[in-house]
Design a protein around this motif. Sequence first.
Motif, PDB file in Angstrom:
ATOM      1  N   PHE A 124       0.825  -1.208   0.000  1.00  0.00           N
ATOM      2  CA  PHE A 124       0.000   0.000   0.000  1.00  0.00           C
ATOM      3  C   PHE A 124       0.862   1.263   0.000  1.00  0.00           C
ATOM      4  CE2 PHE A 124      -1.951   3.323   2.718  1.00  0.00           C
ATOM      5  CZ  PHE A 124      -2.958   3.722   1.848  1.00  0.00           C
ATOM      6  N   GLU A 125       1.846   1.315   0.881  1.00  0.00           N
ATOM      7  CA  GLU A 125       2.679   2.510   0.998  1.00  0.00           C
ATOM      8  C   GLU A 125       3.466   2.780  -0.281  1.00  0.00           C
ATOM      9  OE1 GLU A 125       2.580   4.656   3.261  1.00  0.00           O
ATOM     10  OE2 GLU A 125       1.462   3.615   4.839  1.00  0.00           O
ATOM     11  N   GLY A 126       3.852   1.722  -0.985  1.00  0.00           N
ATOM     12  CA  GLY A 126       4.670   1.915  -2.176  1.00  0.00           C
ATOM     13  C   GLY A 126       3.899   2.062  -3.471  1.00  0.00           C
ATOM     14  N   ASN A 127       2.562   1.907  -3.411  1.00  0.00           N
ATOM     15  CA  ASN A 127       1.782   1.927  -4.659  1.00  0.00           C
ATOM     16  C   ASN A 127       0.459   2.664  -4.490  1.00  0.00           C
ATOM     17  OD1 ASN A 127       3.351  -0.221  -6.460  1.00  0.00           O
ATOM     18  ND2 ASN A 127       3.195  -1.059  -4.390  1.00  0.00           N
ATOM     19  N   LYS A 128       0.463   3.747  -3.746  1.00  0.00           N
ATOM     20  CA  LYS A 128      -0.782   4.455  -3.480  1.00  0.00           C
ATOM     21  C   LYS A 128      -1.439   4.990  -4.747  1.00  0.00           C
ATOM     22  CE  LYS A 128       0.214   5.856   1.275  1.00  0.00           C
ATOM     23  NZ  LYS A 128       0.353   6.993   2.219  1.00  0.00           N
ATOM     24  N   LYS A 188      -1.436   3.477  -7.635  1.00  0.00           N
ATOM     25  CA  LYS A 188      -1.977   2.385  -8.440  1.00  0.00           C
ATOM     26  C   LYS A 188      -1.931   1.103  -7.619  1.00  0.00           C
ATOM     27  CE  LYS A 188      -1.642   0.109 -12.935  1.00  0.00           C
ATOM     28  NZ  LYS A 188      -0.878  -0.030 -14.203  1.00  0.00           N
ATOM     29  N   LEU A 189      -3.022   0.819  -6.937  1.00  0.00           N
ATOM     30  CA  LEU A 189      -3.063  -0.327  -6.032  1.00  0.00           C
ATOM     31  C   LEU A 189      -3.352  -1.643  -6.750  1.00  0.00           C
ATOM     32  CD1 LEU A 189      -5.044   1.304  -3.084  1.00  0.00           C
ATOM     33  CD2 LEU A 189      -2.610   0.726  -3.131  1.00  0.00           C
ATOM     34  N   LEU A 190      -3.964  -1.548  -7.919  1.00  0.00           N
ATOM     35  CA  LEU A 190      -4.323  -2.760  -8.655  1.00  0.00           C
ATOM     36  C   LEU A 190      -3.328  -2.985  -9.785  1.00  0.00           C
ATOM     37  CD1 LEU A 190      -8.186  -2.209  -8.860  1.00  0.00           C
ATOM     38  CD2 LEU A 190      -6.923  -3.586  -7.201  1.00  0.00           C
ATOM     39  N   PHE A 191      -2.532  -4.007  -9.661  1.00  0.00           N
ATOM     40  CA  PHE A 191      -1.562  -4.371 -10.690  1.00  0.00           C
ATOM     41  C   PHE A 191      -1.263  -5.857 -10.540  1.00  0.00           C
ATOM     42  CE2 PHE A 191       0.634  -2.873  -6.916  1.00  0.00           C
ATOM     43  CZ  PHE A 191       1.568  -3.868  -6.671  1.00  0.00           C
ATOM     44  N   LYS A 192      -0.641  -6.433 -11.547  1.00  0.00           N
ATOM     45  CA  LYS A 192      -0.315  -7.853 -11.500  1.00  0.00           C
ATOM     46  C   LYS A 192       0.640  -8.116 -10.338  1.00  0.00           C
ATOM     47  CE  LYS A 192       1.308 -11.702 -14.330  1.00  0.00           C
ATOM     48  NZ  LYS A 192       1.841 -12.123 -15.657  1.00  0.00           N
ATOM     49  N   GLY A 193       0.251  -9.020  -9.459  1.00  0.00           N
ATOM     50  CA  GLY A 193       1.069  -9.329  -8.299  1.00  0.00           C
ATOM     51  C   GLY A 193       0.700  -8.541  -7.063  1.00  0.00           C
ATOM     52  N   SER A 194      -0.297  -7.641  -7.179  1.00  0.00           N
ATOM     53  CA  SER A 194      -0.717  -6.861  -6.021  1.00  0.00           C
ATOM     54  C   SER A 194      -1.477  -7.747  -5.040  1.00  0.00           C
ATOM     55  CB  SER A 194      -1.612  -5.698  -6.464  1.00  0.00           C
ATOM     56  OG  SER A 194      -2.161  -5.021  -5.347  1.00  0.00           O
ATOM     57  N   LEU A 246      -6.224   3.874   3.564  1.00  0.00           N
ATOM     58  CA  LEU A 246      -6.686   3.304   2.296  1.00  0.00           C
ATOM     59  C   LEU A 246      -7.951   4.014   1.823  1.00  0.00           C
ATOM     60  CD1 LEU A 246      -6.641   1.239   0.021  1.00  0.00           C
ATOM     61  CD2 LEU A 246      -7.761  -0.399   1.553  1.00  0.00           C
ATOM     62  N   THR A 247      -8.875   4.247   2.739  1.00  0.00           N
ATOM     63  CA  THR A 247     -10.112   4.942   2.379  1.00  0.00           C
ATOM     64  C   THR A 247      -9.817   6.342   1.861  1.00  0.00           C
ATOM     65  OG1 THR A 247     -11.382   3.694   4.023  1.00  0.00           O
ATOM     66  CG2 THR A 247     -12.329   5.769   3.249  1.00  0.00           C
ATOM     67  N   ALA A 248      -8.876   7.031   2.499  1.00  0.00           N
ATOM     68  CA  ALA A 248      -8.518   8.388   2.073  1.00  0.00           C
ATOM     69  C   ALA A 248      -7.934   8.384   0.663  1.00  0.00           C
ATOM     70  CB  ALA A 248      -7.522   8.996   3.060  1.00  0.00           C
ATOM     71  N   VAL A 249      -7.085   7.401   0.370  1.00  0.00           N
ATOM     72  CA  VAL A 249      -6.494   7.295  -0.970  1.00  0.00           C
ATOM     73  C   VAL A 249      -7.574   7.037  -2.012  1.00  0.00           C
ATOM     74  CG1 VAL A 249      -5.035   5.848  -2.441  1.00  0.00           C
ATOM     75  CG2 VAL A 249      -4.208   6.589  -0.205  1.00  0.00           C
TER      76      VAL A 249
END
Length: 482
Positions: free
Chosen positions: A265-269, A271-277, A325-328
């Motif tokens: 989460f911290e490293g991909n705020k 774009k949270l949805l990606f292959k391997g997420s 997460l909700t804020a993002v």
Amino acid sequence: MRGDSIIYDTENSSLNRKFGQITQYGGIRVASDLQIKEEQSLDIRLLPWVVPSPGACRVTKVGPEELTRPDRLPEFSAAKRIYKFMDAGYGQPINFITYNGLEHDDKFLRELFFRNLHDPWFTSGALKTRIDLFPLVQLIHAVDSKALVIPTTEDGKFSYKLDRIAPANGIELKAHDGLGDAHGCLDLIKIIIERAGWAWELAQINGRTANATTSIQKSVTDVKPLWLFTHFGEPEFIPVFPVAVSGKDAHFCVDLRRKDYREVFEGNKDKLLFKGSCFHRLEPKRLPTFVSEDLVRKAGIEFDALELLERAEEINGDLAFKADLTAVLLEQKYPKLANEQSEDRLFPFMTNTAKAEMRRFVEAPTWEERLRCRFTDPRSRDFAARIILDAHLHGDAEVSEKLVQQVRDICQPIMNRPFDGADARWFTLSHAMAEEPDQAWIDWALEYYGADPRLTGEVPVKVDKDVLAAEPEATPQLAFTF
């Protein structure tokens, strides 16, 4: 099953679901005991501004000359007949069954109804169940590999295409024919009920949006894992836990097998949805395939139930993480399309006034009365103009020259669509030429569209790894050569 079921399939002008067109519809209405009550098979005439994909023509073995035959059913008439065929009647339950239809046929039908002034949300409602046999077959194979015969391709991969699945299981299939595929689906359903009855029962449960919503809410309330089945190349059973809501009804979940959800989460705020997420986005209306813990064990998947439960409790208790997460998610913005078309505007829903205007147009007994209809919603006005122009161009409706010019003015951007560049969101002549059509297709196009530079080779079409490259636009032709 509750009520009748409609088993249906479509053949289409291209893979472009928003701007393409259904060219053939085949449907079967069956009773709860799967006895056939009614059938429908319609060949639909190509709209003047829709370019048929040479690739689609090769697959269906129906060429553009056939698609443009004047005796084929106009799309407006076809929409009315299909809508009536698929209507359950007020207060009656109904089931919609397809093969890979949730992401394909249903979206083509939604656009068909929308641009022909019918309610596009034909599968929505508490009494409606949707079953897609494609992911169901994948689930059956993942749980019980002997229940169905799944053929393999030359490179040894399993093939779940209907035209391969059907004959492998003794089903005679007229492939890539709407009604033929619908009959193939009916025979497949009977085999599934006989060999994997548990899967058919599960499909009926998962086929209702309300049940999907309940499953997600129960996971949150009970703080327990929710098992999700997916198949992106390989089958996977994923224990997830809902953490936050995005938009109106999309739930962000965490894969409970992952300990690094915080780091991801911290490293991909952005774009949270990606292959391997470790994050998954679930929408009840898209009917995710939820399964029980017992079924996961039956599939031979090993897991530590206590560990998954403890991680769900850990995430549920991490209030700071859930708040972050909700804020993002709240900050996410979706850019508006630069060249928005009426087809892009399914929302907002039509007002009651607009719906009444649409019904008046559709139910009008003559074209003269339709010409007198007025619309408060610009989408309806745009679509009505297209319907009238298509009818006029094919001699189905007599329209005065003054009104024809008004309709042409409204429809001019639509009539120019075939001549737009390869960067257009609709299927154009550029896209067609990139599919390397045979000479017969090119000869037809030269007669139908005129001597466009793309067809004559004056404007080359470049293809880079199957991605159509943008190219200079030729001077648009303002009318077709009928």
